[in-house]
Scaffold this active site. Sequence first.
Site: not given
Length: 514
Positions: A17, A171, A278
């Site tokens: 989280h 990211r 990811e």
Amino acid sequence: MKVAFRADAAVEIGTGHVMRCLTLADALARAGAACLFVCRDLPGHLLPAIEARGHAVHLLPAAGDFVPRAGDPPHAAWAATPWERDAAETAAALASFAPDLIVLDHYAFDARWEGVAAAGRRLLVIDDLADRPHRAEILLDQTLGRRARDYDGLLPAATLRLLGPAFALLRPEFAARRAESLARRRAPRLSRLLVAMGGIDKGNATGAVLGRLARTALPADLSIDVVMGGAAPFLDAVRGQAAAMPVPTRVLVDVADMAGLMTAADLAIGAAGGTSWERCCLGLPSLTLVLADNQAGIAHALAGAGAALPLGRAEAPGWPERLAAALADPPLAELAARAADLCDGQGAERLCHVLRAGGALSVRPATAADAPAVHVWRLAEGAARYYRQGQVPSVEGHVAWFGRALADPARLLYMVGYGDLAIAHVRFDRHAVDPASADIGICVDPRWRGGHVGRGALAAALDAAQKAGIRTVIAEIHQDNAASRRAFEAAGFTPLAGDGAFLRYALVLGSVQP
């Protein structure tokens, strides 16, 4: 812009989280936002990691023993304190910061907490469960297969719902590595295995996986990378196991370049949590273990999409045998292709466009430069069956048609989006006998479908058409296109006589539903 985040990391909760909130905070900070994290002082908190990324942190005091009460959310124990206390402490922590937006990523809180801690402020809720009410302006749920109706009755009708892995908060290095990673999947072979069961792994699934691998026939040239967090309680035990493995095995702690590690891997064994996206972004074939209840749906959806092989729950029997069988002949190329189709790593940027636009859609005239994107949207899997012509033309044919339509004064072509990010194309074809009447066609970017975003795009385009002098709009919708029918009906369209498989709807502008 000032943005406050309420999220926790802990041995019980894990790190996911806070980590995905950090991804969003980094993206917002690059655009000039100031970010503040409010976190509870729990064992395994990530205060140093947050500060290392340049964000301010307010640490709420450690709490005592807390027993959830009747009526509390199912994960209320994760807060380690009653929601009333947490909400009051959070509100006090935010008073001097005065955020423009609060981001809540916490399973322990619901609309009651939000009504106190976020009173009078814009609220974005990040959720994965659809199991409790919220009072947010925007909700993001990156779960594969999530539908807007899953939140019916849990959200205000006006809440913007951003659903599915297209909004996974990854990211930027994952999107940057995507092309390289997908290229090396074209001729797959298993020589490098990645084991990543989460930053905490409180149940030591990592050790269980290594134990099974040690007893499994593995390729002679295989090497194994094991990823763990520095706060993982079984880190030393796993290091001991790694040293005794029959193939070279290294344990990597608090990895900074996870995208690079995944790109270099040929197969991953991982938890079915947020890192699933990811792996999908990089097309990394995966075997998934369910370590928590909220991961079961993700594992099932990934398996249904052919994007991962499910091993089952870590505490249930049978998964070690399934692991050994999967390693014998893993369908690497097929898994990679299916996984890559699910997530492109641009979720944080999409969300930032929404936030910078204040959640409001804008409409602009289409240009020739929009034609290729609209063609890609029309090619989305399954869409062609709803077209009267039954197929989508080639890109050359589409671009030529788009140019003719732009030049036709009887046609209005619009792009709808958040700021400079277009998410839908809407076309109005005026009737020759009554130019104040027009037929409508709409095409939504498939990454934005399923969350009522198309309804907002439709309403925005109808408003633009009304300003252009159109008074009556006719829609023709395939009878099997239930989502489109619901969107038009919600906008106030009423049915007319049908034409075979196609249903006709009409709307007199001025009666558009808000």
